[in-house]
Design a protein around this motif. Sequence first.
Motif, PDB file in Angstrom:
ATOM      1  N   ILE A 268       3.379   6.122  -5.565  1.00 13.12           N
ATOM      2  CA  ILE A 268       3.214   6.249  -7.014  1.00 13.12           C
ATOM      3  C   ILE A 268       2.092   7.234  -7.336  1.00 13.12           C
ATOM      4  CG2 ILE A 268       2.475   5.031  -9.107  1.00 13.12           C
ATOM      5  CD1 ILE A 268       3.968   2.530  -7.882  1.00 13.12           C
ATOM      6  N   VAL A 269       0.961   7.088  -6.686  1.00 11.29           N
ATOM      7  CA  VAL A 269      -0.174   7.988  -6.946  1.00 11.29           C
ATOM      8  C   VAL A 269       0.204   9.420  -6.584  1.00 11.29           C
ATOM      9  CG1 VAL A 269      -2.541   8.567  -6.290  1.00 11.29           C
ATOM     10  CG2 VAL A 269      -1.917   6.187  -6.718  1.00 11.29           C
ATOM     11  N   THR A 270       0.888   9.608  -5.473  1.00 14.75           N
ATOM     12  CA  THR A 270       1.291  10.941  -5.023  1.00 14.75           C
ATOM     13  C   THR A 270       2.158  11.638  -6.076  1.00 14.75           C
ATOM     14  OG1 THR A 270       1.142  10.298  -2.705  1.00 14.75           O
ATOM     15  CG2 THR A 270       2.504  12.204  -3.206  1.00 14.75           C
ATOM     16  N   GLN A 271       3.006  10.887  -6.758  1.00 19.19           N
ATOM     17  CA  GLN A 271       3.855  11.460  -7.805  1.00 19.19           C
ATOM     18  C   GLN A 271       3.038  12.052  -8.952  1.00 19.19           C
ATOM     19  OE1 GLN A 271       6.505   8.351  -9.094  1.00 19.19           O
ATOM     20  NE2 GLN A 271       7.342   8.067  -7.039  1.00 19.19           N
ATOM     21  N   HIS A 272       1.817  11.575  -9.147  1.00 22.94           N
ATOM     22  CA  HIS A 272       0.995  11.995 -10.282  1.00 22.94           C
ATOM     23  C   HIS A 272      -0.163  12.917  -9.889  1.00 22.94           C
ATOM     24  CE1 HIS A 272       2.932   9.263 -13.163  1.00 22.94           C
ATOM     25  NE2 HIS A 272       3.098   8.484 -12.113  1.00 22.94           N
ATOM     26  N   LEU A 273      -0.373  13.137  -8.594  1.00 20.94           N
ATOM     27  CA  LEU A 273      -1.550  13.889  -8.140  1.00 20.94           C
ATOM     28  C   LEU A 273      -1.635  15.297  -8.710  1.00 20.94           C
ATOM     29  CD1 LEU A 273      -2.156  12.968  -4.399  1.00 20.94           C
ATOM     30  CD2 LEU A 273      -3.614  12.475  -6.377  1.00 20.94           C
ATOM     31  N   GLU A 274      -0.545  16.022  -8.681  1.00 18.56           N
ATOM     32  CA  GLU A 274      -0.577  17.413  -9.140  1.00 18.56           C
ATOM     33  C   GLU A 274      -1.004  17.492 -10.612  1.00 18.56           C
ATOM     34  OE1 GLU A 274       2.432  21.211  -9.600  1.00 18.56           O
ATOM     35  OE2 GLU A 274       2.870  19.715  -8.063  1.00 18.56           O
TER      36      GLU A 274
ATOM     37  N   MET B 266       1.042   6.184 -14.961  1.00 22.75           N
ATOM     38  CA  MET B 266       0.795   5.811 -13.571  1.00 22.75           C
ATOM     39  C   MET B 266       0.236   4.394 -13.497  1.00 22.75           C
ATOM     40  SD  MET B 266      -1.593   7.635 -10.657  1.00 22.75           S
ATOM     41  CE  MET B 266      -3.156   7.169 -11.416  1.00 22.75           C
ATOM     42  N   SER B 267      -0.694   4.075 -14.365  1.00 19.82           N
ATOM     43  CA  SER B 267      -1.288   2.737 -14.370  1.00 19.82           C
ATOM     44  C   SER B 267      -0.231   1.669 -14.621  1.00 19.82           C
ATOM     45  CB  SER B 267      -2.391   2.657 -15.428  1.00 19.82           C
ATOM     46  OG  SER B 267      -3.447   3.545 -15.105  1.00 19.82           O
ATOM     47  N   ALA B 268       0.700   1.946 -15.517  1.00 18.05           N
ATOM     48  CA  ALA B 268       1.779   0.999 -15.795  1.00 18.05           C
ATOM     49  C   ALA B 268       2.668   0.812 -14.568  1.00 18.05           C
ATOM     50  CB  ALA B 268       2.599   1.477 -16.994  1.00 18.05           C
ATOM     51  N   GLN B 269       2.958   1.911 -13.864  1.00 16.57           N
ATOM     52  CA  GLN B 269       3.767   1.818 -12.640  1.00 16.57           C
ATOM     53  C   GLN B 269       3.044   1.004 -11.566  1.00 16.57           C
ATOM     54  OE1 GLN B 269       4.395   6.248 -12.344  1.00 16.57           O
ATOM     55  NE2 GLN B 269       6.309   5.522 -11.405  1.00 16.57           N
ATOM     56  N   LEU B 270       1.731   1.146 -11.495  1.00 19.44           N
ATOM     57  CA  LEU B 270       0.947   0.471 -10.461  1.00 19.44           C
ATOM     58  C   LEU B 270       0.733  -1.014 -10.744  1.00 19.44           C
ATOM     59  CD1 LEU B 270      -1.802   3.163  -9.821  1.00 19.44           C
ATOM     60  CD2 LEU B 270       0.050   2.507  -8.262  1.00 19.44           C
ATOM     61  N   ALA B 271       0.814  -1.410 -11.986  1.00 19.28           N
ATOM     62  CA  ALA B 271       0.427  -2.762 -12.389  1.00 19.28           C
ATOM     63  C   ALA B 271       1.048  -3.861 -11.531  1.00 19.28           C
ATOM     64  CB  ALA B 271       0.746  -2.983 -13.867  1.00 19.28           C
ATOM     65  N   GLY B 272       2.321  -3.784 -11.245  1.00 26.56           N
ATOM     66  CA  GLY B 272       2.988  -4.823 -10.462  1.00 26.56           C
ATOM     67  C   GLY B 272       2.684  -4.776  -8.979  1.00 26.56           C
ATOM     68  N   GLU B 273       2.042  -3.713  -8.533  1.00 25.68           N
ATOM     69  CA  GLU B 273       1.748  -3.538  -7.103  1.00 25.68           C
ATOM     70  C   GLU B 273       0.337  -4.004  -6.723  1.00 25.68           C
ATOM     71  OE1 GLU B 273       4.185  -2.801  -5.287  1.00 25.68           O
ATOM     72  OE2 GLU B 273       5.551  -1.777  -6.656  1.00 25.68           O
TER      73      GLU B 273
ATOM     74  N   ALA C 285       0.825  -1.218   0.000  1.00 23.74           N
ATOM     75  CA  ALA C 285       0.000   0.000   0.000  1.00 23.74           C
ATOM     76  C   ALA C 285       0.856   1.263   0.000  1.00 23.74           C
ATOM     77  CB  ALA C 285      -0.953   0.000   1.185  1.00 23.74           C
ATOM     78  N   ASP C 286       1.921   1.291   0.781  1.00 24.96           N
ATOM     79  CA  ASP C 286       2.763   2.490   0.830  1.00 24.96           C
ATOM     80  C   ASP C 286       3.388   2.778  -0.531  1.00 24.96           C
ATOM     81  OD1 ASP C 286       2.194   2.936   3.500  1.00 24.96           O
ATOM     82  OD2 ASP C 286       4.040   2.013   4.230  1.00 24.96           O
ATOM     83  N   ALA C 287       3.786   1.741  -1.247  1.00 28.54           N
ATOM     84  CA  ALA C 287       4.358   1.928  -2.584  1.00 28.54           C
ATOM     85  C   ALA C 287       3.307   2.495  -3.537  1.00 28.54           C
ATOM     86  CB  ALA C 287       4.899   0.606  -3.118  1.00 28.54           C
ATOM     87  N   VAL C 288       2.071   2.017  -3.433  1.00 29.19           N
ATOM     88  CA  VAL C 288       0.995   2.525  -4.286  1.00 29.19           C
ATOM     89  C   VAL C 288       0.707   3.986  -3.959  1.00 29.19           C
ATOM     90  CG1 VAL C 288      -1.465   2.294  -4.830  1.00 29.19           C
ATOM     91  CG2 VAL C 288       0.000   0.258  -4.739  1.00 29.19           C
ATOM     92  N   VAL C 289       0.650   4.319  -2.691  1.00 32.52           N
ATOM     93  CA  VAL C 289       0.420   5.708  -2.284  1.00 32.52           C
ATOM     94  C   VAL C 289       1.518   6.605  -2.857  1.00 32.52           C
ATOM     95  CG1 VAL C 289       0.363   7.284  -0.310  1.00 32.52           C
ATOM     96  CG2 VAL C 289      -0.919   5.136  -0.228  1.00 32.52           C
TER      97      VAL C 289
END
Length: 106
Positions: free
Chosen positions: A28-34, A81-88, A22-26
Amino acid sequence: MSGPVSAPLDVVATIEVRPGRADAVVEIVTQHLETIRAEEGCLRYDLYRVRRDDDTLVMVEQWATKDALRAHGEADHFRAMSAQLAGELAAAPVVRVLEPAVRFAT
């Protein structure tokens, strides 16, 4: 005379992550929020943790129009972002577009 004005679209995505990720997903998402929050028509884009369930996150979104939501899904930064999240993720996110059953006056 203009056409009917549509209400904003509310979207909820339930995200099941691999155990302990979960922390890794948070992150990744945080990097794209802005960038995502700056998209035309993005009214809300917030990630939540589910209490007492460390491996479930929930994204709560609001988009001004169907076109704005569609453009979000097609945006290069969202795809990245979706590609980064895929493995998580333990499974594909469950995305629900909501429509009000009852509206409350504010």
